[in-house]
Every structure is written in structure tokens, then in C-alpha cells.
Design an enzyme around this catalytic site. Structure first.
Site, PDB file in Angstrom:
ATOM      1  N   LYS A  54      31.860 -50.117 -70.478  1.00 36.94           N
ATOM      2  CA  LYS A  54      32.476 -51.441 -70.631  1.00 36.94           C
ATOM      3  C   LYS A  54      32.523 -51.834 -72.110  1.00 36.94           C
ATOM      4  O   LYS A  54      33.536 -52.366 -72.591  1.00 36.94           O
ATOM      5  CB  LYS A  54      31.693 -52.478 -69.810  1.00 36.94           C
ATOM      6  CG  LYS A  54      31.888 -52.293 -68.312  1.00 36.94           C
ATOM      7  CD  LYS A  54      30.897 -53.076 -67.454  1.00 36.94           C
ATOM      8  CE  LYS A  54      31.077 -52.696 -65.985  1.00 36.94           C
ATOM      9  NZ  LYS A  54      30.066 -53.285 -65.094  1.00 36.94           N
ATOM     10  N   GLN A  98      24.672 -56.795 -65.679  1.00 35.25           N
ATOM     11  CA  GLN A  98      24.910 -55.577 -64.905  1.00 35.25           C
ATOM     12  C   GLN A  98      24.010 -55.558 -63.662  1.00 35.25           C
ATOM     13  O   GLN A  98      22.800 -55.722 -63.759  1.00 35.25           O
ATOM     14  CB  GLN A  98      24.638 -54.344 -65.788  1.00 35.25           C
ATOM     15  CG  GLN A  98      24.931 -53.018 -65.112  1.00 35.25           C
ATOM     16  CD  GLN A  98      26.414 -52.821 -64.776  1.00 35.25           C
ATOM     17  OE1 GLN A  98      27.291 -53.166 -65.565  1.00 35.25           O
ATOM     18  NE2 GLN A  98      26.688 -52.288 -63.600  1.00 35.25           N
ATOM     19  N   ASP A 121      32.829 -61.513 -64.055  1.00 32.16           N
ATOM     20  CA  ASP A 121      32.685 -60.611 -62.901  1.00 32.16           C
ATOM     21  C   ASP A 121      33.210 -61.263 -61.622  1.00 32.16           C
ATOM     22  O   ASP A 121      33.415 -60.584 -60.613  1.00 32.16           O
ATOM     23  CB  ASP A 121      31.202 -60.264 -62.699  1.00 32.16           C
ATOM     24  CG  ASP A 121      30.896 -58.823 -63.105  1.00 32.16           C
ATOM     25  OD1 ASP A 121      31.837 -58.012 -63.155  1.00 32.16           O
ATOM     26  OD2 ASP A 121      29.713 -58.535 -63.355  1.00 32.16           O
TER      27      ASP A 121
END
Ligand code: NDP
Length: 295
Positions: A54, A98, A121
Site C-alpha cells: 500500500k 491494518q 477502508d
């Protein structure tokens, strides 16, 4: 029947990333540097690899990324404090924690602590709720990437029957909600299967578009697929392979070799949905930065 068209997720992701790069450069000209904060708790190798990927993609498109590495022993309270600081920091536009977090941590509390305006997200209940209601939101990256991949590969969802296997909050449920929206990107009829579904194959065989998001190699066999169907394989599973350099290889949930003889189109693993997930994170971060700048 001819073998299925292979849907190249890497190539489609590069198209999306080129558009993001263009948007980032225009935003930078307006004096705004889009910035993503990434947070990793512990040293899980797969999670490290995902975050690394990412951050490299941020660099590719001109988004700044600032990484926060925390030890595996971190408490929920310490992580919540970091999230609050990032919420307050006006230079940070997106926050990515994460997952999965170490098992003893309160993942839901962390998700809910992130400012919905920085929730790139798309896991915050506010954003999930807005998605269900068909309002402007951050759609979670994997479902948004799947919808984008289907349409950019030349397939329509309007009026099609999409069968999704797997009902997680990060893939199956938001994907269902994107696909049923009254919009050109949606307008599908959706069946959502899960572990309590009886005769999953009876549903999958009726799919124009079949999405497998379970996490079980070989779950979708050829006889479960309607000839000519579009098959989207979300699963990422490690299977032992003594011939592979690392002793394992990655496969999806679909028996790729058998299903490609029957399907009309199919995504590979790796190189299908995975690259789209990262591309949509960049789309969401650019959107967050634009919104913060009032653009
Ligand atoms: P979860 O474990 O959260 O959910 C799995 C789902 O599959 C559950 O809804 C479960 O049902 C259902 N299920 C389990 N067994 C069966 C069965 N035999 N028949 C039908 N349904 C079944 O997984 P995730 O959604 O997080 O991930 C799914 C897969 O996708 C994983 O391999 C993951 O690595 C991958 N993934 C890939 C991403 C990418 O970018 N390519 C991103 C996110 C995930 P129930 O709810 O009843 O338990």
C-alpha cells in the site's frame, strides 16, 4: 467451449492508479498534499507485506504515507490514543489500521474510533450505513474494487444475477449493498450465500456473475458454475508447494484450471481482485483529501 477470458486485475488497477495520479497532481497544484497514515500492530509477515504494498502504491501515485509501527504487545487504549491523534492531525487525510489486529485487541472499538471522514477502508458503521442507504460514502476497498473490475472489463451488472459466497463485513455484505443500488454500477439481483446456506451449488449455478469470498481453496468447482458466467475469485489462500521459492503459493477459492474451461471470464489469484483493493484505497484517500480541502 473456449477457455475463459482472464480478467487482468493488475492492468485494470494500473488504469485506476493513472487516474488517481492525475487527480493527486491537480490537488498538489492547489497546494494540498494527500496523506495516508498507515498503522501496523505487530510483525505478521502477510500484514507487513500488505502495508508495504500500500505504501509503495502511495508513492507511485504521489500520495504521502506516514507509517506507525507498534509492537505486538500494544494495548487497545494505546492504539485508540494514536487514532485520536491522527483524527486531530489536519495534515492526515486517511487512516488505515491494518487488520487483523492481535486477537486480544478490541478491533471494533478501533474501527469506530476512526473519524468517518478519514475512514478510507470504509469499515466505520457510519460509512457502511451510508453505503446501505445509497449515500455518498467511502465504500470498502475490496467490494468497490470488484465492482470497478467488473465494469471496466466490459461486463454489466444491470439486471444480472450476482451470487456472492461469503458474507463478511469487509467483502460479502458491502458488495451486496453496492450491487443492489439503483445505479448504473449496481442494479443487480443479488443472492448472498454463507456457511448456513443449503445447497450452495444450486445458487451458484444460477449466477451470471459469481463472486467467491470465503477463504477455502477449491471451494468453487467447475460443476458449480453456469457455462459462460463471470467468476470473481476474492479468496487468498496459502497452499504448501515444495517447488515454490517460499514453500507455498497463493490460490483463490475457485478451482481455477477446471473453472476456466467453463466460465466466460475469470479473475486469477494473484493478479485479480488484490491489486484492485489497493487501487481503491488510493481512490478513497484522494477523495478524503479533496473533501478535507472543500473541493
Ligand atoms: P471471513 O472469514 O470473514 O468470511 C468468510 C465467509 O465465508 C463467511 O461469511 C462464512 O460464513 C462463509 N463460508 C465459510 N464456509 C463456507 C461454505 N462452505 N460455504 C459458503 N460460505 C462459507 O473472510 P473474509 O471475507 O475476510 O475473506 C474471505 C477471503 O477473501 C479470504 O481468503 C481473504 O484472504 C480474502 N480477501 C481478499 C482480499 C483481496 O483484496 N483480494 C481482501 C479481503 C479478503 P459465516 O458467515 O456463516 O461464517
Amino acid at each position: 467451449m473456449a477457455a475463459a477470458k482472464i480478467i487482468d486485475g493488475r492492468a485494470v488497477a494500473q488504469q485506476v492508479l493513472a487516474e488517481v495520479e492525475d487527480g493527486v497532481s491537480r490537488l498538489r497544484q492547489a497546494g494540498v498534499v494527500p496523506r495516508l497514515a498507515t498503522v501496523l500492530v505487530g510483525e505478521d509477515p502477510a500484514s507487513r507485506a500488505y502495508v508495504g504494498n500500500k505504501r509503495r502504491t502511495c508513492e507511485q501515485v504521489g500520495i504521502e504515507s506516514v507509517h506507525h509501527q507498534l509492537p505486538a504487545s500494544t494495548t487497545t487504549e494505546v492504539l485508540l490514543e494514536l487514532v485520536r491523534e491522527l483524527n486531530e492531525d489536519r495534515a492526515v487525510h486517511g487512516i488505515l489500521v491494518q487488520l487483523p489486529l492481535p486477537g486480544r485487541m478490541d478491533t471494533q472499538a478501533v474501527i469506530e474510533a476512526i473519524d468517518p471522514a478519514k475512514d478510507v477502508d470504509g469499515f466505520h458503521p457510519v460509512n457502511l450505513g451510508r453505503l446501505v442507504a445509497g449515500l455518498e460514502t467511502f465504500a470498502s476497498c475490496t467490494p468497490a474494487g470488484i465492482v470497478e473490475l467488473i465494469h471496466r472489463s466490459g461486463f454489466e451488472t444491470r439486471g444480472r444475477h450476482v451470487v456472492i459466497v461469503g458474507r463478511s463485513n469487509i467483502v460479502g455484505k458491502p458488495l451486496m449493498n453496492l450491487l443492489v443500488q439503483k445505479s448504473p454500477a449496481g442494479d443487480a439481483t443479488v443472492t448472498l450465500c454463507h456457511s448456513a446456506t443449503r445447497e450452495v451449488a444450486e445458487h451458484t449455478r444460477r449466477a451470471d456473475i459469481l463472486v467467491a469470498a470465503v477463504g477455502r481453496p477449491g471451494l468453487i468447482r467447475a460443476e458449480m458454475v453456469r457455462p459462460g458466467a463471470v467468476v470473481i475469485d476474492v479468496g487468498i489462500n496459502r497452499v504448501e508447494d515444495p517447488d515454490a521459492p517460499r514453500g507455498y503459493r497463493l490460490v483463490g477459492d475457485v478451482d481455477f484450471e477446471a473453472v476456466r474451461e467453463r466460465a466466460g471470464a475469470i479473475t486469477p489469484v494473484p493478479g485479480g481482485v488484490g491489486p484492485m483493493t489497493v487501487a481503491m484505497l488510493m481512490v478513497n484517500t484522494l477523495k478524503a483529501a479533496r473533501r478535507a480541502a472543500g473541493l
